[in-house]
Write a protein that holds these residues in place. Structure first.
Motif, PDB file in Angstrom:
ATOM      1  N   SER B  38       7.535  -0.349  15.555  1.00 57.29           N
ATOM      2  CA  SER B  38       8.563  -0.859  16.057  1.00 57.29           C
ATOM      3  C   SER B  38       8.594  -2.275  15.987  1.00 57.29           C
ATOM      4  N   PRO B  40      11.053  -6.228  16.757  1.00 59.52           N
ATOM      5  CA  PRO B  40      11.868  -6.594  17.693  1.00 59.52           C
ATOM      6  C   PRO B  40      13.464  -6.218  17.727  1.00 59.52           C
ATOM      7  N   GLY B  41      13.767  -6.484  16.530  1.00 56.08           N
ATOM      8  CA  GLY B  41      15.355  -6.216  16.481  1.00 56.08           C
ATOM      9  C   GLY B  41      15.895  -4.701  16.769  1.00 56.08           C
ATOM     10  N   GLU B  42      14.887  -3.659  16.643  1.00 55.80           N
ATOM     11  CA  GLU B  42      15.360  -2.334  16.704  1.00 55.80           C
ATOM     12  C   GLU B  42      15.452  -2.084  18.243  1.00 55.80           C
ATOM     13  N   THR B  43      16.623  -2.605  18.801  1.00 51.79           N
ATOM     14  CA  THR B  43      16.993  -2.370  20.255  1.00 51.79           C
ATOM     15  C   THR B  43      17.327  -0.884  20.505  1.00 51.79           C
ATOM     16  N   GLU B  45      20.456  -0.246  21.665  1.00 49.67           N
ATOM     17  CA  GLU B  45      21.731   0.016  21.391  1.00 49.67           C
ATOM     18  C   GLU B  45      21.860   0.195  19.727  1.00 49.67           C
ATOM     19  N   LYS B  47      19.621   1.305  17.577  1.00 53.16           N
ATOM     20  CA  LYS B  47      19.188   2.703  17.466  1.00 53.16           C
ATOM     21  C   LYS B  47      20.390   3.695  17.942  1.00 53.16           C
TER      22      LYS B  47
END
Lengths: 425, 425
Positions: B38, B40-43, B45, B47
């Motif tokens: 994972s 950091p940018g894969e929030t 929201e 996803k």
């Protein structure tokens, strides 16, 4: 395989219940002058001149069941065995000329469906030098990529914009800026990110290049960013021009998505290196019984103009084993033809689950650092941040190239020590 | 599969040793927002908005060994079973937009190599109508092909120039002339014959069209000749223009050789129907454990602009069974989208080992004669010559369409009787 200036050679792995010579002859016939039934025009002279030739046939093991369904069996055999073999076939260049699309239809066309075979893989190809003359080949290759990236030796340390899809142009640019600050040499878009409505290509290039140009002005270093311009031919040409005009130094395509003529069309237009992504490759490689080896397959794309080609990575997160990865990478670095200007060598791109722990193995096995080593978590997850992650990767490669062990280098260099602690595998 | 205006749906056959839901989630994650680690940018929201969704998962049988090598196993399981299942995944259209090359990278990209799977086939696709708006689709399809061939109903009776390769332009033209005299509706180049030095495209078109134009002037009938113009994009466009200017009515390509962007570029330029040859298709179809079904695959090529698509033939000489052939043909005739102008229906081309004996079965199974029925030996080997062969094939189709049995028709018609005697199988 022998190189013959007037004949195309191909090597196959085959499996058949028929007598080997009969199965081989069926393939050679079907893919050249022959048809299922003989026709009046197929004279002995025509067969002699245009027929494909069975050049070699080496029996391997046998199995007691066919590997793929649908194959036929010779009549009257009570307990058939399926014989495996390596088969070399050659064709006169005059059959198809030095045209890559038509070469593909000849060596990897209707033969996978022949009833004689319960298994068939194309293993390798040897082509007449006419192919090098008629096709553009890599425009930049290793030397050109190094020049534009400003990296004279050692691997280009690279990474991929993640999340794969979903970032806006501005978010992509911000991430590219962070990576540039961290000292990265190479950044690429994910293959899922080309021109999605949420991150249009045009806006992404504008946003990313503004950040990278500013970085270059400040530091004198412009990381190479491979913009994924996968799309229709005219789109790709237009997008290439935008990247070039914005000061970018690389474009990227998904090879299977665009096909051979797409790459040829882009290459004949291009003034930037072409980064070739092989997503979908598993279709050709996963089964041992049907497919095309990377050794054969990459020759098409090199001749068509790829400069950098994906080869997966050692101990990667996918299904491919290390030997296969290394065979692919060695291929990329091996000249395809004897004349120095016709080598068509390309820069292999190692990626997938890569960390500082793969540098030594990769260098030892390849004997070269003419490559892009791309890592994601392997750089980002460094406890001291991305810059330390990039630096640790470079330290690992410096050690590998200097004959210093990873452990010794780690004793001297804290960033590498921390990276090693973080990536235990 | 449901059609959703804002989401792309794909159906897969999968095999995995992992819990089904876990394997499915890995595929959906890897092909959208997810990464192996994972970032950091894969929030949450991001996803939620861009992640692919597992829409359905239907368990099938289990097996006690993996079908393909290289797959992983969950830890700590003493006696793993490999579960097979049908999996439906959907993506937001916003991830890739209505771009066929980028759709391919999403639904058939890096997923074939995922370690979760010891088997994976793409079975079907359902696309938002935006794809019909953004892509050219067939320009001529069934109605346009019929109009240009001058055949209002019944199949186009066709054949392939043989020997596959080796004839000169003049010999090709002479054969085309004989076939025209015999009353054939459709002739195509072999896929091995495009622009080989011994039969250059330009000369072949000139020679063949001179003969066919003369025939048309004499008889008022111009058989449709599909010239194989497979080559680079600019070559294909130029060759298309030559065929058009010479009065020709069809061009042909090898789909795998040119790729999606090659077909799109040709189609956007074309003023003639495009005959789509699928040589190399065995690569995707031979293994039950890896590949892409024709049902899914033909949707790409129809949207890209094919007008006529090969589907093999009943009781063909290759490995494919009749059910698969018919499923492919039915697909070609089935609208892809609800709006009438977006059906993208194409004319299926039946070939390989075809004779008068396949007319009834083909018509009965398909419920349509909107097709090209191509035969080689099945026409040529008629004891009274090619004209009798073509006539016999037409008699067989007339009977099939009129609900008259083959035997009854043969009693009345000597050419058909002779053909039946010649082709006992």
């Amino acid at each position: 395989m022998p190189r013959n200036p007037l004949r195309v050679w191909a090597r196959y792995w085959i499996e058949t219940a028929f007598p080997l010579a009969e199965a081989a002859a069926a393939l050679a016939g079907e893919q050249s002058s022959g048809t299922f039934v003989s026709v009046p025009g197929e004279t002995p002279e025509l067969k002699e001149r245009y027929g494909a030739r069975v050049e070699a046939l080496r029996a391997l093991d046998t199995v007691d069941a066919p590997s793929l369904p649908g194959a036929g069996m010779p009549g009257g055999v009570a307990q058939p065995r399926w014989q495996r073999a390596e088969l070399d076939v050659s064709w006169p260049l005059d059959n198809m000329g030095p045209s890559l699309p038509n070469l593909l239809a000849t060596v990897a066309g209707n033969l996978f469906e022949l009833r004689q075979f319960s298994g068939l893989r194309l293993l390798d190809l040897a082509l007449p030098p006419d192919f090098a003359r008629a096709n553009p080949g890599p425009q930049f290759g290793i030397a050109g990529t190094r020049r534009l990236a400003g990296i004279a030796q050692g691997p280009l340390i690279g990474t991929i914009i993640k999340p794969s899809v979903g970032l806006s142009p501005e978010a992509t640019a911000a991430l590219a800026g962070e990576l540039a600050e961290a000292g990265i040499d190479f950044i690429k878009d994910d293959e899922l990110q080309a021109d999605g409505p949420h991150c249009p290509f045009t806006q992404r290039v504008d946003a990313v290049m503004a950040v990278l140009r500013a970085h270059a002005e400040r530091t004198g270093r412009l990381p190479m960013y491979a913009f994924n311009l996968t799309g229709e031919v005219d789109e790709m040409r237009r997008r290439h021009d935008q990247v070039r005009d914005a000061g970018g130094t690389c474009v990227m395509v998904s090879l299977h998505s665009i096909g051979l003529t797409g790459l040829l069309a882009l290459r004949r237009h291009a003034q930037l290196p072409i980064h070739a992504h092989r997503n979908g490759w598993g279709l050709f490689s996963r089964s041992p019984h049907i497919g095309v080896s990377y050794v054969a397959w990459q020759k098409f794309w090199r001749l068509a103009g790829a400069d950098q080609m994906h080869v997966n990575g050692l101990r990667n997160k996918f299904c491919e084993g290390d030997e296969s990865v290394l065979a692919s990478a060695r291929c990329c670095l091996k000249p395809m033809f004897d004349a120095p200007e016709q080598g068509c060598t390309v820069m292999p791109v190692f990626s997938s689950g890569q960390t500082v722990r793969q540098a030594h193995g990769t260098y030892a096995a390849l004997g070269s650092a003419d490559l892009i080593h791309a890592a994601g978590g392997g750089l980002m997850a460094h406890p001291e941040g991305v810059a330390a992650g990039v630096h640790a990767m470079r330290l690992a490669w410096d050690a590998a190239m200097a004959g210093v062990s990873l452990e010794d280098q780690a004793q001297r260099e804290s960033e590498l020590r921390q990276a090693l602690e973080g990536f235990s595998a």
